[in-house]
Scaffold this active site. Sequence first.
Site, PDB file in Angstrom:
ATOM      1  CG  ASP A 189      -2.006  -1.067   1.190  1.00 56.29           C
ATOM      2  OD1 ASP A 189      -2.001  -1.879   0.362  1.00 56.29           O
ATOM      3  OD2 ASP A 189      -2.561  -1.502   2.314  1.00 56.29           O
ATOM      4  CG  HIS A 409      -4.764   3.152  -0.088  1.00 50.12           C
ATOM      5  ND1 HIS A 409      -4.046   1.981  -0.173  1.00 50.12           N
ATOM      6  CD2 HIS A 409      -5.652   2.966   0.992  1.00 50.12           C
ATOM      7  CE1 HIS A 409      -4.387   1.161   0.918  1.00 50.12           C
ATOM      8  NE2 HIS A 409      -5.330   1.866   1.490  1.00 50.12           N
ATOM      9  CG  HIS A 431      -4.431  -3.650  -1.654  1.00 50.62           C
ATOM     10  ND1 HIS A 431      -5.383  -2.611  -1.479  1.00 50.62           N
ATOM     11  CD2 HIS A 431      -4.037  -4.257  -0.528  1.00 50.62           C
ATOM     12  CE1 HIS A 431      -5.420  -2.377  -0.159  1.00 50.62           C
ATOM     13  NE2 HIS A 431      -4.762  -3.351   0.333  1.00 50.62           N
TER      14      HIS A 431
HETATM   15 ZN    ZN Z   1      -2.435  -0.770   4.497  1.00 54.94          ZN
HETATM   16 ZN    ZN Z   2      -4.038  -2.981   2.237  1.00 58.32          ZN
END
Ligand code: ZN
Ligand code: ZN
Length: 613
Positions: A189, A409, A431
């Site tokens: 991430d 993010h 993800h």
């Molecule tokens: Zn994370």
């Molecule tokens: Zn994550």
Amino acid sequence: MTTKRKAELVVPVEDENDLLRITPLGAGREVGRSCILLQYKGKTVMLDCGLHAGHEGINSLPFLDEVDPATVDLLLVTHFHIDHAAAVPYYLEKTTFKGRTFMTRPTKGVFRWLATDYIRVTNTSNSESTALYSEADLVNAHAKIEEIDVHQQIEIGGIKFTAYNAGHVLGAAMFLIEIAGVKVLYTGDYSREEDRHLVPAENPGVPVSVLITESTYGLHNHEPRVDREKAFMKQVRDVVRRRGCCLLPVTALGRTQELLLILEEYWRRYINELENVPIFFISALGKTGTRLYKQYVMDMSRRIQRQLSKTGQNPFDFRYIKTRTGASEVPETGPCVVLATPGMLQSGVSRKLLERWAPRPENGLIITGYSVEGTLAREINNSMDDIPALSGGRIPRRIAVTNISFSAHVDGAQNCAFIDEIRAPFVILVHGEENAMMRLRANIVDKYKGSDYEVAVHAPRNAQAIELHFHGEKIARVMGGLATKVPGQGDYAAGVLVEKDFNYTLVDVADLHEFANIAPVVVEQQQHVPYSSSFSLLRLHLEQMFGALPLTTEKSNSGETNILRVYDAVDVSHSSWKTHVEVEWEGNVMNDMAADSVVAVIFNTESCPASVK
Ligand SMILES: [Zn+2]
Ligand SMILES: [Zn+2]
């Protein structure tokens, strides 16, 4: 578990060994249980090993049975979030995995507490425990985890890996993995925005063959951080001005500490107005979190380190925020601000407070994190008349709901910009929820169609292997005596080719010890072959086979020894008083073959009719 899909994308190749295989065991077209497998040249690396918040027990694990744990060489963990790290103790203690595990120092420090909390919450929220490991397992696993510093490169059995800053949360790292010259960058991430305490994600600045990137937000773009902060503070202020309770469901560690820094700064600035408005941070891990964040200030941004050296006060020593384990001090009516766990309102204090405050319009709920599909934090909005109560039934909703994302993010534009900077010929999306991921993929493919950046974008499902072919081109460095002369066009270099961890060197035998740390040894071979006939018969047969042979004769008290030399390499000794012939040579491929034929001739001579006579 959902049905597993087998590899569908197969590239025809000549050499299996040149195939780089990337398989998401989790986080394939989903958010949660990140776990990506990298297999190349007989090496296996696992990237992250998390749990899915939307499932329970073994169903929350990645598809770990897709690989024999005993064959995994290395496990690299990007950050402490449950969806990236919480299955690590299970993998280390409950499977046959015997490889090595690495994470950064802050990740290791914080992970210990988050995993303890995971065990506690799982054990208390269910009548039947669904925890995948015990506290003892966690302690054992934690002791096995090794630390890697940001920008440190480690090499284990031919796998080189380096950690880079990823932004996102304290200690979060990207990993650049290199096997046999092929470089893979896994972002985990990541965030490229500078916030109050983290160093943003960085570009390693080396050519990368495969980029495995998160795609949580797909193409969705965030508003600029400054605008989001303004909107957030305006919302908080509006709620407390109308004497309401402002609820912020948060996770114990991570983005929450950024929110605490923002609130603390705001309260300090507007203390006259806000003096009587308390802020509570309610979490079983709240105090531990603050202690850990204070401890790892040196792993954060320069800005926060400057703040520490300028004021002499740790920025995480909060003056206006009261950290508590329970909600007993929280007033029945506002104004107040409460940050409470869990972040997605599944249960616990945040859910209890929401149910208490939901019916009154002066109250406010601000969702700041990423909420997984199916959770109340994802579903709740201002058009809902009521919300489900945990005890059953419905509760009227008049509380004002606002979504302001602080979940660090990258957004669509930032992710695309990073992909453009890295320019890897292969991009693998993980993800992200399927729709978001597919839109991002289509966008990248469209954008570069017909351009000079040829890129293949994959979005594999869980357990679906992406197979990429890399040329097994080998480059050998010529060293030592062989390298004293500059070679001309068409010259050949002959020596010993030494391979170690996918690096090749060509050296002269005499230089083996110095350049390859290999000591050449000579193997002396000796064989006794039963023989009872005369020397002249033996000589006749050997010379029939090998031509004229040089002869040496030695005399001793016992008698005479005649030695014939075959191919200038194999000595055949015949002693008049012995019932066998001795064959001696220096072992190597050519000499061994010559010795074999010599022995065959001796056997033949011994058994032929002439010798019997
Ligand atoms: Zn994370
Ligand atoms: Zn994550």
